[in-house]
Design a protein around this motif. Structure first.
Motif, PDB file in Angstrom:
ATOM      1  N   THR A  25       0.813  -1.218   0.000  1.00 27.81           N
ATOM      2  CA  THR A  25       0.000   0.000   0.000  1.00 27.81           C
ATOM      3  C   THR A  25       0.846   1.267   0.000  1.00 27.81           C
ATOM      4  O   THR A  25       0.417   2.310  -0.512  1.00 27.81           O
ATOM      5  CB  THR A  25      -0.939   0.020   1.215  1.00 27.81           C
ATOM      6  OG1 THR A  25      -0.172  -0.140   2.417  1.00 27.81           O
ATOM      7  CG2 THR A  25      -1.961  -1.105   1.123  1.00 27.81           C
ATOM      8  N   LYS A  29      -0.506   2.834  -4.802  1.00 25.54           N
ATOM      9  CA  LYS A  29      -1.769   3.395  -4.346  1.00 25.54           C
ATOM     10  C   LYS A  29      -2.903   2.920  -5.255  1.00 25.54           C
ATOM     11  O   LYS A  29      -2.805   3.043  -6.486  1.00 25.54           O
ATOM     12  CB  LYS A  29      -1.724   4.924  -4.345  1.00 25.54           C
ATOM     13  CG  LYS A  29      -0.605   5.504  -3.483  1.00 25.54           C
ATOM     14  CD  LYS A  29      -0.764   5.143  -2.022  1.00 25.54           C
ATOM     15  CE  LYS A  29       0.327   5.797  -1.174  1.00 25.54           C
ATOM     16  NZ  LYS A  29       0.210   5.449   0.255  1.00 25.54           N
ATOM     17  N   ASN A  30      -3.936   2.382  -4.639  1.00 30.29           N
ATOM     18  CA  ASN A  30      -5.078   1.899  -5.411  1.00 30.29           C
ATOM     19  C   ASN A  30      -6.034   3.031  -5.781  1.00 30.29           C
ATOM     20  O   ASN A  30      -6.052   4.085  -5.144  1.00 30.29           O
ATOM     21  CB  ASN A  30      -5.830   0.822  -4.628  1.00 30.29           C
ATOM     22  CG  ASN A  30      -5.605  -0.557  -5.214  1.00 30.29           C
ATOM     23  OD1 ASN A  30      -5.580  -0.719  -6.441  1.00 30.29           O
ATOM     24  ND2 ASN A  30      -5.449  -1.554  -4.359  1.00 30.29           N
ATOM     25  N   TYR A  31      -6.853   2.751  -6.805  1.00 31.62           N
ATOM     26  CA  TYR A  31      -7.896   3.677  -7.269  1.00 31.62           C
ATOM     27  C   TYR A  31      -7.303   5.029  -7.697  1.00 31.62           C
ATOM     28  O   TYR A  31      -7.853   6.085  -7.400  1.00 31.62           O
ATOM     29  CB  TYR A  31      -8.971   3.862  -6.196  1.00 31.62           C
ATOM     30  CG  TYR A  31      -9.479   2.554  -5.655  1.00 31.62           C
ATOM     31  CD1 TYR A  31     -10.147   1.640  -6.481  1.00 31.62           C
ATOM     32  CD2 TYR A  31      -9.278   2.211  -4.324  1.00 31.62           C
ATOM     33  CE1 TYR A  31     -10.594   0.425  -5.989  1.00 31.62           C
ATOM     34  CE2 TYR A  31      -9.734   1.000  -3.817  1.00 31.62           C
ATOM     35  CZ  TYR A  31     -10.385   0.101  -4.656  1.00 31.62           C
ATOM     36  OH  TYR A  31     -10.827  -1.101  -4.171  1.00 31.62           O
ATOM     37  N   THR A  34      -2.776   4.591 -12.943  1.00 33.82           N
ATOM     38  CA  THR A  34      -1.673   3.655 -12.797  1.00 33.82           C
ATOM     39  C   THR A  34      -1.257   3.110 -14.156  1.00 33.82           C
ATOM     40  O   THR A  34      -2.112   2.813 -14.995  1.00 33.82           O
ATOM     41  CB  THR A  34      -2.077   2.469 -11.880  1.00 33.82           C
ATOM     42  OG1 THR A  34      -2.531   2.975 -10.630  1.00 33.82           O
ATOM     43  CG2 THR A  34      -0.886   1.555 -11.626  1.00 33.82           C
ATOM     44  N   GLN A  91     -10.668  -8.158  -2.548  1.00 35.99           N
ATOM     45  CA  GLN A  91     -10.228  -6.821  -2.933  1.00 35.99           C
ATOM     46  C   GLN A  91      -9.236  -6.228  -1.930  1.00 35.99           C
ATOM     47  O   GLN A  91      -9.304  -5.055  -1.568  1.00 35.99           O
ATOM     48  CB  GLN A  91     -11.426  -5.887  -3.117  1.00 35.99           C
ATOM     49  CG  GLN A  91     -12.362  -6.320  -4.231  1.00 35.99           C
ATOM     50  CD  GLN A  91     -13.482  -5.331  -4.472  1.00 35.99           C
ATOM     51  OE1 GLN A  91     -13.613  -4.336  -3.778  1.00 35.99           O
ATOM     52  NE2 GLN A  91     -14.310  -5.593  -5.473  1.00 35.99           N
ATOM     53  N   LYS A  92      -8.325  -7.063  -1.492  1.00 35.34           N
ATOM     54  CA  LYS A  92      -7.304  -6.615  -0.557  1.00 35.34           C
ATOM     55  C   LYS A  92      -6.122  -7.585  -0.602  1.00 35.34           C
ATOM     56  O   LYS A  92      -6.180  -8.634  -1.240  1.00 35.34           O
ATOM     57  CB  LYS A  92      -7.854  -6.532   0.872  1.00 35.34           C
ATOM     58  CG  LYS A  92      -8.289  -7.879   1.436  1.00 35.34           C
ATOM     59  CD  LYS A  92      -8.830  -7.733   2.848  1.00 35.34           C
ATOM     60  CE  LYS A  92      -9.234  -9.085   3.430  1.00 35.34           C
ATOM     61  NZ  LYS A  92      -9.771  -8.954   4.799  1.00 35.34           N
ATOM     62  N   TYR A 113      -1.702  -8.873  -4.174  1.00 38.25           N
ATOM     63  CA  TYR A 113      -2.310  -7.562  -3.955  1.00 38.25           C
ATOM     64  C   TYR A 113      -2.991  -7.098  -5.241  1.00 38.25           C
ATOM     65  O   TYR A 113      -2.318  -6.903  -6.271  1.00 38.25           O
ATOM     66  CB  TYR A 113      -1.221  -6.574  -3.537  1.00 38.25           C
ATOM     67  CG  TYR A 113      -1.687  -5.168  -3.290  1.00 38.25           C
ATOM     68  CD1 TYR A 113      -2.551  -4.870  -2.248  1.00 38.25           C
ATOM     69  CD2 TYR A 113      -1.237  -4.119  -4.097  1.00 38.25           C
ATOM     70  CE1 TYR A 113      -2.973  -3.563  -2.013  1.00 38.25           C
ATOM     71  CE2 TYR A 113      -1.645  -2.817  -3.868  1.00 38.25           C
ATOM     72  CZ  TYR A 113      -2.518  -2.541  -2.823  1.00 38.25           C
ATOM     73  OH  TYR A 113      -2.925  -1.257  -2.590  1.00 38.25           O
ATOM     74  N   ILE A 115      -4.682  -4.544  -7.880  1.00 38.28           N
ATOM     75  CA  ILE A 115      -4.457  -3.132  -8.209  1.00 38.28           C
ATOM     76  C   ILE A 115      -5.592  -2.665  -9.124  1.00 38.28           C
ATOM     77  O   ILE A 115      -5.854  -3.282 -10.168  1.00 38.28           O
ATOM     78  CB  ILE A 115      -3.103  -2.935  -8.900  1.00 38.28           C
ATOM     79  CG1 ILE A 115      -1.979  -3.482  -7.998  1.00 38.28           C
ATOM     80  CG2 ILE A 115      -2.869  -1.469  -9.228  1.00 38.28           C
ATOM     81  CD1 ILE A 115      -0.639  -3.566  -8.686  1.00 38.28           C
ATOM     82  N   TYR A 116      -6.259  -1.556  -8.730  1.00 41.47           N
ATOM     83  CA  TYR A 116      -7.421  -1.044  -9.459  1.00 41.47           C
ATOM     84  C   TYR A 116      -7.138   0.371  -9.976  1.00 41.47           C
ATOM     85  O   TYR A 116      -6.307   1.098  -9.413  1.00 41.47           O
ATOM     86  CB  TYR A 116      -8.656  -1.022  -8.550  1.00 41.47           C
ATOM     87  CG  TYR A 116      -9.069  -2.387  -8.041  1.00 41.47           C
ATOM     88  CD1 TYR A 116      -9.994  -3.160  -8.739  1.00 41.47           C
ATOM     89  CD2 TYR A 116      -8.535  -2.880  -6.854  1.00 41.47           C
ATOM     90  CE1 TYR A 116     -10.375  -4.410  -8.266  1.00 41.47           C
ATOM     91  CE2 TYR A 116      -8.907  -4.134  -6.374  1.00 41.47           C
ATOM     92  CZ  TYR A 116      -9.825  -4.897  -7.086  1.00 41.47           C
ATOM     93  OH  TYR A 116     -10.201  -6.134  -6.625  1.00 41.47           O
ATOM     94  N   ARG A 120     -12.318   1.768 -10.611  1.00 41.92           N
ATOM     95  CA  ARG A 120     -12.392   0.560  -9.792  1.00 41.92           C
ATOM     96  C   ARG A 120     -12.412  -0.715 -10.649  1.00 41.92           C
ATOM     97  O   ARG A 120     -13.050  -1.701 -10.305  1.00 41.92           O
ATOM     98  CB  ARG A 120     -13.612   0.599  -8.862  1.00 41.92           C
ATOM     99  CG  ARG A 120     -13.530   1.710  -7.825  1.00 41.92           C
ATOM    100  CD  ARG A 120     -14.672   1.705  -6.843  1.00 41.92           C
ATOM    101  NE  ARG A 120     -14.478   2.698  -5.811  1.00 41.92           N
ATOM    102  CZ  ARG A 120     -13.824   2.502  -4.663  1.00 41.92           C
ATOM    103  NH1 ARG A 120     -13.293   1.315  -4.424  1.00 41.92           N
ATOM    104  NH2 ARG A 120     -13.690   3.475  -3.778  1.00 41.92           N
TER     105      ARG A 120
END
Length: 298
Positions: A25, A29-31, A34, A91-92, A113, A115-116, A120
């Motif tokens: 994390t 960084k998600n959302y 990327t 989702q984690k 992990y 990645i979104y 989303r």
């Protein structure tokens, strides 16, 4: 020994997962917007941080590997692997149980992990393979951990041994009382039968307790279901105690009725205490199994 490593891993698993998830994390960084290049850069940082990682690889939303590495080739599919679909489902970040590596047969664990992007939508699943021994070395809290762990196992072993001897002594004494009553069947005292029953019941209760302690703390069994084992042991142990006290109360009722009627009130007190213990045990069973059912649902 492999079994010892697996037991140790089960104890430090949450700390290891927290550490690896923190690395994921912090570097990815998600959302957010990327790209594959940014993921590769972050992957290199994670690899430098986790020097003991056997291999790091990136999967697309269908489980196909994107780039080559020392262990896998581009195009290899991992959609059937638990660490892939569990990461997508939850989702984690997820961490697997130890499993044999296809490369050398040694036990490894995999952290994955998902990645979104901003919408989303799943872009990638980042995976890290770490050998079991190296994973344990990462999360060992201090150099005294193994020493304390071995000392704890030794203490539980010694206490289990002593309680087992007590259980055997009660069993032998109960058999002795029963044998005495059998030999003098025509003139035996009913008290001897009651005493034999109480001693055997207490022996069974202590043996059940020893069995649970030895399997859980010394052999390391049922770690994943420790709460079930504890509740089951407590119920059986307290149930045996209640039965023994109920038999004692019944014996006192007979004794005081025949020889000392003025003391029968003490037997009533004991019977009331047994009833309260039985009510308390019923409440414990109710809440214990409700807690187990909640854990199963989650």
């Amino acid at each position: 020994m492999l079994s010892k490593d697996i037991i140790t891993y089960s104890k430090i698993r949450y700390e290891l997962r927290a550490y690896i998830c923190y690395l994921f994390t912090q570097n990815i960084k998600n959302y957010r917007p990327t790209t594959l290049e940014s993921i590769l850069t972050a992957t290199q940082k994670i690899k430098d941080e986790i020097e003991v990682a056997d291999c790091i690889y990136i999967l697309d939303p269908k489980g196909n590997q994107i780039q080559n590495n020392s262990n896998h080739q581009t195009g290899d599919n991992f959609a059937h692997k638990a660490y892939f679909f569990e990461a997508i489902r939850d989702q984690k970040c997820v961490l697997t149980d130890p499993y044999p590596s296809q490369l050398n047969g040694k036990l490894v664990i995999t952290a994955s992990y998902p990645i979104y992007n901003l919408q989303r939508e799943l872009l990638f699943v980042l995976c890290v393979d770490i050998s079991l021994k190296k994973a344990i070395s990462i999360s060992s809290p201090s150099r005294f951990y193994n020493l304390f762990s071995n000392f704890s196992i030794g203490m539980y072993f010694a206490l289990s041994t002593m309680l087992t001897l007590i259980s055997i002594l009660l069993f032998i004494k109960g058999i002795s009382s029963f044998w005495t009553a059998s030999v003098h069947f025509r003139s035996f005292d009913i008290k001897e039968v009651f005493e034999s029953t109480i001693l055997l019941t207490l022996s069974l209760a202590i043996f059940d307790l020893v069995k649970a302690i030895f399997e859980e703390e010394v052999l390391g069994k049922n770690i994943g279901e420790s709460h079930r084992a504890i509740h089951k042991t407590m119920i059986r142990f307290l149930g045996s105690i209640v039965i023994a006290l109920a038999i004692e109360a019944l014996m006192l009722v007979f004794k005081f009725t025949l020889s000392e009627p003025d003391k029968i009130l003490y037997a009533v007190y004991l019977t009331g205490g047994v009833a309260m213990l039985l009510i308390g045990l019923s409440v414990y069973v109710k809440f214990a199994y409700e807690a187990i059912n909640k854990d199963d649902k989650h």
